[in-house]
Design an enzyme around this catalytic site. Sequence first.
Site, PDB file in Angstrom:
ATOM      1  N   CYS A  79       0.766  -1.244   0.000  1.00 27.97           N
ATOM      2  CA  CYS A  79       0.000   0.000   0.000  1.00 27.97           C
ATOM      3  C   CYS A  79       0.797   1.294   0.000  1.00 27.97           C
ATOM      4  CB  CYS A  79      -0.921  -0.028   1.203  1.00 27.97           C
ATOM      5  SG  CYS A  79      -1.842   1.475   1.405  1.00 27.97           S
ATOM      6  N   HIS A 135      -2.606   7.038   4.464  1.00 27.55           N
ATOM      7  CA  HIS A 135      -1.531   6.069   4.696  1.00 27.55           C
ATOM      8  C   HIS A 135      -0.178   6.539   4.185  1.00 27.55           C
ATOM      9  CE1 HIS A 135      -0.654   1.468   5.173  1.00 27.55           C
ATOM     10  NE2 HIS A 135      -0.206   2.197   6.187  1.00 27.55           N
ATOM     11  N   ASP A 288      -4.246  -0.688  -5.589  1.00 22.25           N
ATOM     12  CA  ASP A 288      -2.951  -0.210  -5.105  1.00 22.25           C
ATOM     13  C   ASP A 288      -1.907  -1.312  -5.130  1.00 22.25           C
ATOM     14  OD1 ASP A 288      -4.155  -1.638  -3.037  1.00 22.25           O
ATOM     15  OD2 ASP A 288      -3.383  -0.330  -1.455  1.00 22.25           O
TER      16      ASP A 288
END
Length: 578
Positions: A79, A135, A288
């Site tokens: 990610c 993130h 992703d």
Amino acid sequence: MASGVTPWLLGLISLLAGYTAVAVAAAANRQPHIIIIVADDLGFNDVGFHGSTQIPTPNIDALAYSGLILNNYYVQPICTPSRSALMTGKHPIHTGLNHDVIYGPQPYGLPLGEQLLPQYLLRLGYTTRHVGKWHLGMAIQELTPTYRGFISHLGYWGGHQDYYDHTGFLAPGYWGYDLRRNMSVARDGYGQYSTDLFTNEAVTIISQHNTSQPLFLYLAHLAVHSGNPYAPLQAPADVVEKFSYIEDENRRKFAGMLWKLDESVGHVVTALDQRGMLQDSIILFTTDNGGPAAGFNQNAASNWPLRGVKASMWEGGVRGAGVLWSPAVARPGRVAPQMVHITDWLPTLLSAAGGDLSVLGSIDGIDMWETLTQGLTSPRKEFLINIDPVFNGAAVRIGDWKLMHKPQAYGHHWDGWFGPSGRNQTAPQAQLEVILQQVLHSPAAVAIKKILPHVFDNVKSLRLKAEVHCLPVPVNATQACNSVASPCLFHIPSDPCEYRDLSHDRPEVVSYLKSRLQYYNKSAVPPRNKPWDPAANPKYWGYAWTNWKDYPVPPMSQGETIRYEENLFDDIYGDKRQ
């Protein structure tokens, strides 16, 4: 002169034709609205346009069949690295984010010296909005979305959350609420299903947007990532019930999560249509990373027939499900064979927006706008998959060849091939013709047909072209590639499922690809990963994740110590390393 046609009428027709030409030219020169929809942990085989009939994805498929199916498209294995590449146009080895992800208590993020896609677009007059997952760091406010080019943000800062209560169990012993509107904790989202919450926000943004300005909407869904370990797969019960024909309970719940994601795509496309924005929009739909299959990360994705899972450098970990849609695409409804890497989106979208690419400096991405929209030969001939100095793994793709060693760090079990194939356990009424009718009557297709009325004429043949075919796994298939001294070599066009290691047959190719790995490694910066900071624990901040480094250090519980991220692997993925 034709009977009944007066000079006045001919003059009016000519005038209207002139107005139409001007309008078409104006539309061509207008800055496009840019919509990026990121599906979290979506597998290559989890979309219908790659051939699966198990879980219908009619709205996503409608975008695919009326745009470009990116069949030679690559993302990062996990990610944070992928999202950093998307936002910067730089490979993670050049931002220090090439090893693992940013865990909640780790005090670092995407370097502040990097300029991000929304910052470039903001300077071009775009209204920039972020909805969903971030993130990319949260230890200080400067790392968070509204300080990185977005004028608004509704979403979460960590890697995952519960779909209903929005708490994030982001490290053992670290649990707290993770939902923000800009910099404020958004308690009003509690109890709302994440996919619906983010979809409604996206639709509201579109419905209230001043259409005289271009919009950049970055919609980064939680779906279909697993939630917290105690309830990893979550979807409304009535939606899960639609998939009662799927025997595996986890895959059935996953299907419900995916259905809601697909529904979201339909709502977004419909909203763009209703505001008259769709004809001026570019929509990028992308995963992703590869899907976490067969229980990896407590999930049930499918990369079939590709090898490996999320967090690996096998094709199943890095070959992404992706679609580019725009009325600017010549001959829409194509399978794009051009090699594309996730770093390419920043220069490509800036090019489409009329930006000056010379301001980008040294990046790894390549402008692919003309290449993709006009169907030209790709200027990209190679890309680095990753170099991870902590795991001592590396992989590179040069032309048709792929070289790698130690493709993942979670045990030989995850070097395999994981289903389901999606070609069985379909609903009794889910014959291909029925599924394709669902696509043609989906909200996304209804909106698209107003602009491109005949674009869905060849859906069945397009679907067949987008499938990846491999023979059954041979008994002598390569088992693993864990030796730096003896890496594996695969010819991807003829062996997309990575059955046959050709390193002994083509030593000259191995030698050249090794030299390319060495070339990339020379420019790599050290990984930025840092030890966990106990002060990040949400228990000190009202049980909410926050930008803790901006505040005085709270009193520590007696005996608390700094912990390193390596200890987290067994907690999250299970002890399957061998």
